[in-house]
Design a protein around this motif. Structure first.
Motif, short mmCIF file in Angstrom:
data_model
loop_
_atom_site.label_atom_id
_atom_site.label_comp_id
_atom_site.label_asym_id
_atom_site.label_seq_id
_atom_site.Cartn_x
_atom_site.Cartn_y
_atom_site.Cartn_z
N ALA A 65 -6.90 -19.11 32.39
CA ALA A 65 -5.44 -19.26 32.31
C ALA A 65 -5.06 -20.03 31.05
O ALA A 65 -4.10 -19.68 30.36
N ALA A 66 -5.82 -21.08 30.73
CA ALA A 66 -5.54 -21.87 29.54
C ALA A 66 -5.79 -21.05 28.27
O ALA A 66 -5.00 -21.09 27.32
N LEU A 67 -6.88 -20.31 28.24
CA LEU A 67 -7.17 -19.47 27.08
C LEU A 67 -6.13 -18.36 26.93
O LEU A 67 -5.69 -18.04 25.82
N ASN A 68 -5.72 -17.78 28.05
CA ASN A 68 -4.71 -16.73 28.02
C ASN A 68 -3.42 -17.25 27.41
O ASN A 68 -2.78 -16.59 26.57
N ARG A 69 -3.02 -18.46 27.81
CA ARG A 69 -1.79 -19.03 27.26
C ARG A 69 -1.92 -19.20 25.74
O ARG A 69 -0.99 -18.88 24.99
N GLN A 70 -3.06 -19.69 25.28
CA GLN A 70 -3.22 -19.92 23.84
C GLN A 70 -3.21 -18.63 23.05
O GLN A 70 -2.65 -18.56 21.95
N LEU A 71 -3.81 -17.58 23.60
CA LEU A 71 -3.77 -16.28 22.93
C LEU A 71 -2.34 -15.76 22.84
O LEU A 71 -1.92 -15.23 21.81
N ARG A 72 -1.61 -15.90 23.94
CA ARG A 72 -0.23 -15.41 23.94
C ARG A 72 0.63 -16.20 22.93
O ARG A 72 1.49 -15.62 22.26
N LEU A 73 0.39 -17.49 22.81
CA LEU A 73 1.20 -18.32 21.92
C LEU A 73 0.82 -18.16 20.46
O LEU A 73 1.69 -18.11 19.58
N SER A 74 -0.48 -18.11 20.17
CA SER A 74 -0.91 -18.18 18.78
C SER A 74 -1.34 -16.85 18.19
O SER A 74 -1.29 -16.68 16.96
N VAL A 75 -1.76 -15.90 19.02
CA VAL A 75 -2.26 -14.63 18.48
C VAL A 75 -1.24 -13.50 18.63
O VAL A 75 -1.08 -12.69 17.72
N ASP A 76 -0.54 -13.45 19.74
CA ASP A 76 0.41 -12.36 19.96
C ASP A 76 1.45 -12.23 18.84
O ASP A 76 1.75 -11.11 18.40
N PRO A 77 2.04 -13.35 18.36
CA PRO A 77 3.00 -13.18 17.25
C PRO A 77 2.38 -12.60 15.99
O PRO A 77 3.02 -11.84 15.27
N VAL A 78 1.12 -12.94 15.74
CA VAL A 78 0.42 -12.39 14.57
C VAL A 78 0.19 -10.89 14.76
O VAL A 78 0.32 -10.10 13.81
N ILE A 79 -0.14 -10.49 15.98
CA ILE A 79 -0.32 -9.06 16.27
C ILE A 79 0.98 -8.31 16.04
O ILE A 79 0.99 -7.24 15.41
N ASP A 80 2.09 -8.86 16.51
CA ASP A 80 3.39 -8.20 16.32
C ASP A 80 3.69 -8.01 14.84
O ASP A 80 4.14 -6.93 14.42
N ASP A 81 3.45 -9.04 14.04
CA ASP A 81 3.69 -8.94 12.60
C ASP A 81 2.76 -7.93 11.96
O ASP A 81 3.17 -7.16 11.08
N ALA A 82 1.50 -7.92 12.40
CA ALA A 82 0.51 -7.01 11.82
C ALA A 82 0.87 -5.56 12.11
O ALA A 82 0.74 -4.68 11.24
N LEU A 83 1.33 -5.30 13.33
CA LEU A 83 1.68 -3.93 13.69
C LEU A 83 2.92 -3.44 12.94
O LEU A 83 3.10 -2.24 12.74
N ALA A 84 3.75 -4.39 12.49
CA ALA A 84 4.95 -4.02 11.73
C ALA A 84 4.69 -3.94 10.23
O ALA A 84 5.56 -3.50 9.47
N ASP A 85 3.50 -4.36 9.80
CA ASP A 85 3.17 -4.40 8.38
C ASP A 85 2.64 -3.04 7.93
O ASP A 85 1.87 -2.39 8.64
N MET A 86 3.03 -2.61 6.74
CA MET A 86 2.53 -1.35 6.20
C MET A 86 1.05 -1.44 5.85
O MET A 86 0.34 -0.42 5.85
N ASP A 87 0.56 -2.64 5.54
CA ASP A 87 -0.85 -2.83 5.18
C ASP A 87 -1.66 -3.10 6.44
O ASP A 87 -1.77 -4.25 6.89
N ALA A 88 -2.23 -2.05 7.02
CA ALA A 88 -2.94 -2.20 8.29
C ALA A 88 -4.19 -3.05 8.16
O ALA A 88 -4.50 -3.86 9.04
N ALA A 89 -4.93 -2.88 7.06
CA ALA A 89 -6.16 -3.65 6.88
C ALA A 89 -5.84 -5.13 6.76
O ALA A 89 -6.51 -5.97 7.39
N GLY A 90 -4.82 -5.48 5.97
CA GLY A 90 -4.42 -6.87 5.86
C GLY A 90 -3.97 -7.43 7.19
O GLY A 90 -4.30 -8.57 7.55
N GLY A 91 -3.23 -6.64 7.96
CA GLY A 91 -2.80 -7.07 9.28
C GLY A 91 -3.97 -7.30 10.21
O GLY A 91 -4.00 -8.29 10.97
N LEU A 92 -4.94 -6.41 10.18
CA LEU A 92 -6.12 -6.55 11.03
C LEU A 92 -6.86 -7.84 10.71
O LEU A 92 -7.27 -8.57 11.63
#
Length: 221
Positions: A65-92
């Motif tokens: 549960a603690a790890l899940n919260r940290q992923l949602r807080l710190s990684v999910d926003p980066v994923i959203d930005d990466a998926l919206a970026d034209m540079d897929a490799a840079g986003g990955l």
């Protein structure tokens, strides 16, 4: 079903207790290491052991549960930005860096499920799906190797997570291995030096000293 992720809606007071317990868990694992007793976490959260066990059946469920919260807080926003970026490799690569930063910051939480990290699958499903999308886009753009599969990516991520076991919690020693992975998966190697080498913790050094240089007398020297 992973109870650390899929939970029934809670009353407001119960939800506050869960929040306090998860916050206390991160604090206690950071300060006392992966073997901290659940009673210490309950006391830090200001709740009784019965309240903790009513919400989390065991330490593994609380850790997830603690790890899940940290992923949602710190990684999910980066994923959203990466998926919206034209540079897929840079986003990955930014997603991988966010995962490693979260893993380093939560090294003692990961240590609490050492040997059973297959449990992490339940909280990383959507993350892996997003990595698959970015990989496919990058291959279509010609910036990521066409012969890399999601099985390869899964194993590379597992290897990188293992790096956390060889460094101090909170260290950015993961940056060099991530750069090496980037060199391996891009169609063209980036023109930049590798990040600085970070020595292994003293506790990791046994036998011949590991310095990052070939040992004298070895076939690599």
């Amino acid at each position: 079903m992973n109870l650390a992720v899929a939970r029934k809606p809670l009353r407001a007071d119960a939800a506050r207790n869960v929040d306090k317990i998860i916050t206390a868990a991160r604090e206690c694992f950071r300060d006392f290491g992966p073997d901290v007793p659940l009673q210490t976490i309950a006391a830090t959260a200001g709740v009784g052991p019965a309240t903790l066990f009513r919400n989390f059946a065991d330490k593994e469920e609380l850790v997830l549960a603690a790890l899940n919260r940290q992923l949602r807080l710190s990684v999910d926003p980066v994923i959203d930005d990466a998926l919206a970026d034209m540079d897929a490799a840079g986003g990955l690569l930014r997603v991988i860096e966010a995962i490693m930063a979260a893993a380093s910051d939560n090294a003692n939480l990961l240590g609490a499920v050492a040997g059973r990290r297959e449990l992490l699958t339940g909280i990383t499903g959507s993350l892996i799906d997003s990595i698959g999308v970015l990989l496919g886009r990058g291959q279509g753009q010609g910036t990521l190797r066409a012969d890399i599969s999601m099985t390869d990516m899964f194993r590379l991520l597992a290897m990188l997570i293992g790096v956390v076991d060889t460094m101090e919690p909170g260290s950015d020693a993961w940056r060099r291995p991530v750069a090496l992975i980037e060199d391996a998966i891009r169609t063209e190697r980036p023109h930049r030096p590798l990040p600085a080498q970070v020595p292994l913790p003293a506790s990791q050094l046994q036998g011949p000293q590991v310095t990052g240089q070939p040992l004298r007398g070895s076939r690599l020297s």
